[in-house]
Design a protein around this motif. Sequence first.
Motif, PDB file in Angstrom:
ATOM      1  N   ASP A   1       0.864  -1.181   0.000  1.00  0.00           N
ATOM      2  CA  ASP A   1       0.000   0.000   0.000  1.00  0.00           C
ATOM      3  C   ASP A   1       0.899   1.229   0.000  1.00  0.00           C
ATOM      4  O   ASP A   1       2.020   1.191   0.492  1.00  0.00           O
ATOM      5  CB  ASP A   1      -0.903   0.005   1.231  1.00  0.00           C
ATOM      6  N   TRP A   2       0.417   2.368  -0.532  1.00  0.00           N
ATOM      7  CA  TRP A   2       1.268   3.562  -0.528  1.00  0.00           C
ATOM      8  C   TRP A   2       1.193   4.280   0.827  1.00  0.00           C
ATOM      9  O   TRP A   2       2.115   4.967   1.238  1.00  0.00           O
ATOM     10  CB  TRP A   2       0.871   4.533  -1.653  1.00  0.00           C
ATOM     11  N   ASN A   3       0.104   4.021   1.580  1.00  0.00           N
ATOM     12  CA  ASN A   3      -0.148   4.795   2.810  1.00  0.00           C
ATOM     13  C   ASN A   3       0.949   4.633   3.852  1.00  0.00           C
ATOM     14  O   ASN A   3       1.292   5.583   4.553  1.00  0.00           O
ATOM     15  CB  ASN A   3      -1.476   4.358   3.420  1.00  0.00           C
ATOM     16  N   THR A   4       1.511   3.399   3.944  1.00  0.00           N
ATOM     17  CA  THR A   4       2.532   3.188   4.992  1.00  0.00           C
ATOM     18  C   THR A   4       3.942   3.281   4.435  1.00  0.00           C
ATOM     19  O   THR A   4       4.914   2.967   5.122  1.00  0.00           O
ATOM     20  CB  THR A   4       2.337   1.797   5.657  1.00  0.00           C
ATOM     21  N   GLN A   5       4.037   3.713   3.170  1.00  0.00           N
ATOM     22  CA  GLN A   5       5.383   3.856   2.599  1.00  0.00           C
ATOM     23  C   GLN A   5       5.884   5.298   2.698  1.00  0.00           C
ATOM     24  O   GLN A   5       7.091   5.547   2.608  1.00  0.00           O
ATOM     25  CB  GLN A   5       5.392   3.412   1.125  1.00  0.00           C
ATOM     26  N   ARG A   6       4.950   6.239   2.835  1.00  0.00           N
ATOM     27  CA  ARG A   6       5.353   7.652   2.934  1.00  0.00           C
ATOM     28  C   ARG A   6       4.400   8.353   3.888  1.00  0.00           C
ATOM     29  O   ARG A   6       3.174   8.295   3.698  1.00  0.00           O
ATOM     30  CB  ARG A   6       5.233   8.312   1.545  1.00  0.00           C
ATOM     31  N   ASP A   7       4.918   9.010   4.914  1.00  0.00           N
ATOM     32  CA  ASP A   7       4.035   9.691   5.887  1.00  0.00           C
ATOM     33  C   ASP A   7       3.048  10.614   5.172  1.00  0.00           C
ATOM     34  O   ASP A   7       1.872  10.695   5.519  1.00  0.00           O
ATOM     35  CB  ASP A   7       4.893  10.509   6.878  1.00  0.00           C
ATOM     36  N   SER A   8       3.528  11.237   4.102  1.00  0.00           N
ATOM     37  CA  SER A   8       2.651  12.212   3.398  1.00  0.00           C
ATOM     38  C   SER A   8       1.475  11.512   2.728  1.00  0.00           C
ATOM     39  O   SER A   8       0.515  12.153   2.312  1.00  0.00           O
ATOM     40  CB  SER A   8       3.478  12.921   2.320  1.00  0.00           C
ATOM     41  N   LEU A   9       1.540  10.188   2.614  1.00  0.00           N
ATOM     42  CA  LEU A   9       0.454   9.458   1.929  1.00  0.00           C
ATOM     43  C   LEU A   9      -0.413   8.658   2.892  1.00  0.00           C
ATOM     44  O   LEU A   9      -1.348   7.977   2.480  1.00  0.00           O
ATOM     45  CB  LEU A   9       1.059   8.509   0.883  1.00  0.00           C
ATOM     46  N   LEU A  10      -0.153   8.795   4.215  1.00  0.00           N
ATOM     47  CA  LEU A  10      -0.894   7.951   5.163  1.00  0.00           C
ATOM     48  C   LEU A  10      -2.406   8.115   5.001  1.00  0.00           C
ATOM     49  O   LEU A  10      -3.147   7.138   4.933  1.00  0.00           O
ATOM     50  CB  LEU A  10      -0.469   8.267   6.604  1.00  0.00           C
ATOM     51  N   PHE A  11      -2.865   9.345   4.888  1.00  0.00           N
ATOM     52  CA  PHE A  11      -4.315   9.590   4.780  1.00  0.00           C
ATOM     53  C   PHE A  11      -4.752   9.802   3.327  1.00  0.00           C
ATOM     54  O   PHE A  11      -5.898  10.085   3.050  1.00  0.00           O
ATOM     55  CB  PHE A  11      -4.703  10.835   5.604  1.00  0.00           C
TER      56      PHE A  11
ATOM     57  N   THR B   1     -10.144   6.309  -4.143  1.00  0.00           N
ATOM     58  CA  THR B   1     -11.238   7.174  -3.678  1.00  0.00           C
ATOM     59  C   THR B   1     -12.443   6.310  -3.332  1.00  0.00           C
ATOM     60  O   THR B   1     -12.789   5.394  -4.075  1.00  0.00           O
ATOM     61  CB  THR B   1     -11.628   8.162  -4.804  1.00  0.00           C
ATOM     62  N   ARG B   2     -13.053   6.556  -2.151  1.00  0.00           N
ATOM     63  CA  ARG B   2     -14.254   5.779  -1.774  1.00  0.00           C
ATOM     64  C   ARG B   2     -15.447   6.283  -2.567  1.00  0.00           C
ATOM     65  O   ARG B   2     -15.552   7.482  -2.847  1.00  0.00           O
ATOM     66  CB  ARG B   2     -14.496   5.913  -0.260  1.00  0.00           C
ATOM     67  N   ARG B   3     -16.346   5.370  -2.950  1.00  0.00           N
ATOM     68  CA  ARG B   3     -17.465   5.731  -3.821  1.00  0.00           C
ATOM     69  C   ARG B   3     -18.779   5.252  -3.227  1.00  0.00           C
ATOM     70  O   ARG B   3     -18.850   4.112  -2.735  1.00  0.00           O
ATOM     71  CB  ARG B   3     -17.283   5.073  -5.188  1.00  0.00           C
ATOM     72  N   LEU B   4     -19.789   6.108  -3.332  1.00  0.00           N
ATOM     73  CA  LEU B   4     -21.109   5.767  -2.787  1.00  0.00           C
ATOM     74  C   LEU B   4     -21.612   4.464  -3.418  1.00  0.00           C
ATOM     75  O   LEU B   4     -22.184   3.615  -2.747  1.00  0.00           O
ATOM     76  CB  LEU B   4     -22.088   6.906  -3.077  1.00  0.00           C
ATOM     77  N   ASP B   5     -21.360   4.266  -4.706  1.00  0.00           N
ATOM     78  CA  ASP B   5     -21.854   3.052  -5.393  1.00  0.00           C
ATOM     79  C   ASP B   5     -20.831   1.918  -5.306  1.00  0.00           C
ATOM     80  O   ASP B   5     -20.955   0.910  -5.988  1.00  0.00           O
ATOM     81  CB  ASP B   5     -22.159   3.364  -6.858  1.00  0.00           C
ATOM     82  N   GLY B   6     -19.813   2.101  -4.475  1.00  0.00           N
ATOM     83  CA  GLY B   6     -18.727   1.124  -4.387  1.00  0.00           C
ATOM     84  C   GLY B   6     -19.039  -0.073  -3.504  1.00  0.00           C
ATOM     85  O   GLY B   6     -20.030  -0.107  -2.778  1.00  0.00           O
ATOM     86  N   VAL B   7     -18.158  -1.069  -3.553  1.00  0.00           N
ATOM     87  CA  VAL B   7     -18.190  -2.263  -2.689  1.00  0.00           C
ATOM     88  C   VAL B   7     -16.766  -2.462  -2.178  1.00  0.00           C
ATOM     89  O   VAL B   7     -15.921  -2.956  -2.937  1.00  0.00           O
ATOM     90  CB  VAL B   7     -18.636  -3.518  -3.485  1.00  0.00           C
TER      91      VAL B   7
ATOM     92  N   TRP C   1      -8.517   0.733   7.348  1.00  0.00           N
ATOM     93  CA  TRP C   1      -7.798   1.770   6.620  1.00  0.00           C
ATOM     94  C   TRP C   1      -7.933   1.521   5.130  1.00  0.00           C
ATOM     95  O   TRP C   1      -7.822   0.370   4.671  1.00  0.00           O
ATOM     96  CB  TRP C   1      -6.318   1.770   7.026  1.00  0.00           C
ATOM     97  N   ASN C   2      -8.180   2.558   4.400  1.00  0.00           N
ATOM     98  CA  ASN C   2      -8.384   2.430   2.953  1.00  0.00           C
ATOM     99  C   ASN C   2      -7.029   2.423   2.234  1.00  0.00           C
ATOM    100  O   ASN C   2      -6.681   3.340   1.488  1.00  0.00           O
ATOM    101  CB  ASN C   2      -9.255   3.581   2.456  1.00  0.00           C
ATOM    102  N   TYR C   3      -6.271   1.317   2.483  1.00  0.00           N
ATOM    103  CA  TYR C   3      -4.931   1.218   1.903  1.00  0.00           C
ATOM    104  C   TYR C   3      -5.021   1.187   0.371  1.00  0.00           C
ATOM    105  O   TYR C   3      -5.718   0.343  -0.196  1.00  0.00           O
ATOM    106  CB  TYR C   3      -4.243  -0.064   2.393  1.00  0.00           C
ATOM    107  N   GLY C   4      -4.313   2.082  -0.266  1.00  0.00           N
ATOM    108  CA  GLY C   4      -4.381   2.164  -1.730  1.00  0.00           C
ATOM    109  C   GLY C   4      -3.112   1.625  -2.372  1.00  0.00           C
ATOM    110  O   GLY C   4      -2.072   1.503  -1.715  1.00  0.00           O
TER     111      GLY C   4
ATOM    112  N   SER D   1      -7.533   2.074  11.747  1.00  0.00           N
ATOM    113  CA  SER D   1      -8.877   2.478  11.341  1.00  0.00           C
ATOM    114  C   SER D   1      -9.014   3.986  11.429  1.00  0.00           C
ATOM    115  O   SER D   1      -8.647   4.582  12.446  1.00  0.00           O
ATOM    116  CB  SER D   1      -9.962   1.855  12.236  1.00  0.00           C
ATOM    117  N   PRO D   2      -9.564   4.601  10.386  1.00  0.00           N
ATOM    118  CA  PRO D   2      -9.712   6.072  10.388  1.00  0.00           C
ATOM    119  C   PRO D   2     -10.803   6.526  11.362  1.00  0.00           C
ATOM    120  O   PRO D   2     -10.974   7.716  11.601  1.00  0.00           O
ATOM    121  CB  PRO D   2     -10.103   6.378   8.946  1.00  0.00           C
TER     122      PRO D   2
END
Length: 612
Positions: free
Chosen positions: A61-71, A144-150, A158-161, A571-572
């Motif tokens: 995931d990119w979130n835990t590879q760079r502090d600037s990308l955590l969120f 990006t989270r989506r209303l019509d998403g699953v 955490w929404n790890y991307g 968890s956010p």
Amino acid sequence: MHFPLSPSLPTISLDGAWNSIVDPYESGISSRYYKTEKPQSKSDLVEFDYDHSPKLKVPGDWNTQRDSLLFYEGPVWYQRNFSYQRKLHRRVFLYFGATNYFSRVWLNGTKLGEHVGGFTPFDFEVTDQLVEGENSVVVEVDNTRRLDGVPSLKTDWWNYGGLTRGVKVVEVPETFVENYFLHLSSDRKSVDGWVQFNGKPVKNEVAIEFPETGFVYRTLLTPEGRANIGFEASAIACGKKLISECKAALELWSPENPKLFKVVISGEGDSVTDEIGFRTIETRGTEILLNGKPVFLRGISMHEEAPFRSGRAIFEENDRTLLTWAKELGCNFVRMAHYPHNEDMVRLADRMGLLLWEEIPVYWDIQWQNATTLENAKAQLRDVILRDQNRAAIAFWSMSNETPISAERTRFLKSLSTYARDLDATRLITSALNHTDKTGPFSRTLSDPAGEYLDTRLITSALIGPRGSGTTVVQDDPLTEALDVIGQNEYIGWYEGKPEDADNTRWTFAFNKPVIVSEFGADAQYNLHGDAQTRFTEEYQVNVFEHQLNMLAHMPQLAGMSPWLLMDFRSPRRPLPGIQDYFNRKGLISDRGQRKRAFYILQKFYREKAAQ
Ligand code: GCU
């Protein structure tokens, strides 16, 4: 998806450092980031340069590879080159273990396609797009989270991307084994299934070989390259001996004896090797039967979170640590929440002897009336079943978690259950339910003006009355009709009432089916101590577990449990400073591997249970 990535397939790994461009405004499409253009002259305007861009590790995931990308939630562009020597009579596929969430893929500037969903594999045939020598692959991944998403907008993980699982170039013959499913018949007398080839069959024959015993089964292919499989189960054990002269019985897979057979499937110039265990799983009244015998599922829930460093668990060593902790706890069962975990995790459970609950991320509230959302959920279900159908460890396909009761929701989930049965009638269908009110006004999602999805659990208790006074909880969710096994989440002592209220709580289930209490628990920060009434202390968590185990001892139809959960996870929704710090702390083990006192309470309970 074209094929499960049988370990024997020749592949070129594209894992490692990839160039990356973080693109919050998604200007990459208009600026053609999918083309790795270089300025041809000093006056040329090219505003991106992959080669001098920061790197991101793949898989990961990119979130835990760079502090600037955590969120960070949004598009990120990945690019790397790889060289390739073309071979005659070979077809080539670009295979992704998983990318979260929406991805677009280009090869040498040509768009290959898109994929929706963060936890299942996909691939593109690139036989004609590949060039001799240097090739460039570009992937735009947008979490990006989506209303019509699953899942939809709200989750408690955490929404790890990113390119969260391995990327490979896979070479296969012009006609190759696309997929296969071998399983024991429900009466355990025969091995049934099918093999599907992709490409025009010539010799029209497939062989299924068990090198360990020397047994080989041969059958013909249809012109569409399909073979239906069916042979006596004991033939595997008898090997080259005639069944009529052989009394041997097939050794069955179970957590106590996770027997796997090496299987070689070959034909049409292709051959794949796999390891497959044979067992049956079924229900009889309120019992779950493994190989025809009642089994109690001593389980634990778990996220695919890496121990010690957090982020997506991506390496086998991460998976082994988590499953070894589950074994140490005395488990024979793990609920993989709330999405398909990586394939290595499932294959490891096959080898280590752990039954598994695998779930698709139909989580809390989603757009039940949206046909695209249903297609998306079905695609994720299909792809996880096609990936893991040969894993003996997988006992349950779970359709959803904690979804608010409504006619649309129940219709949506019933169609998913039917679809799952059509794809695989050999496993048990379940869902984690949490609504326990028969007449309560709370059968639909109540949303406030902001459309926030209310935490139902805080309401249910109000409806049914103070538990201290001896409460009967009724589980009559209409979805249960479509399930083989009822998954019941409940948080008495954390979101509802006091820990001791569990002692006076009686459960009734409208459907006479086995029940797995798929979640209960309490947050505790490792090494935070206090009295049993002080939240977030280890003593409070112990208190909840003790009263829960007492209540479950009297729960009718109980066939298993998977408390929430093995290890703390990001968890956010959990910002409490100094205690949660964006971690859900309901683990029995901290994210640093430290066992909390409740770990030993459950371990003792499971040891006694296993000895019964
Ligand atoms: C829910 C939900 C989990 C969540 C847990 C909690 O029941 O299924 O995803 O993490 O409760 O609130 O801790």
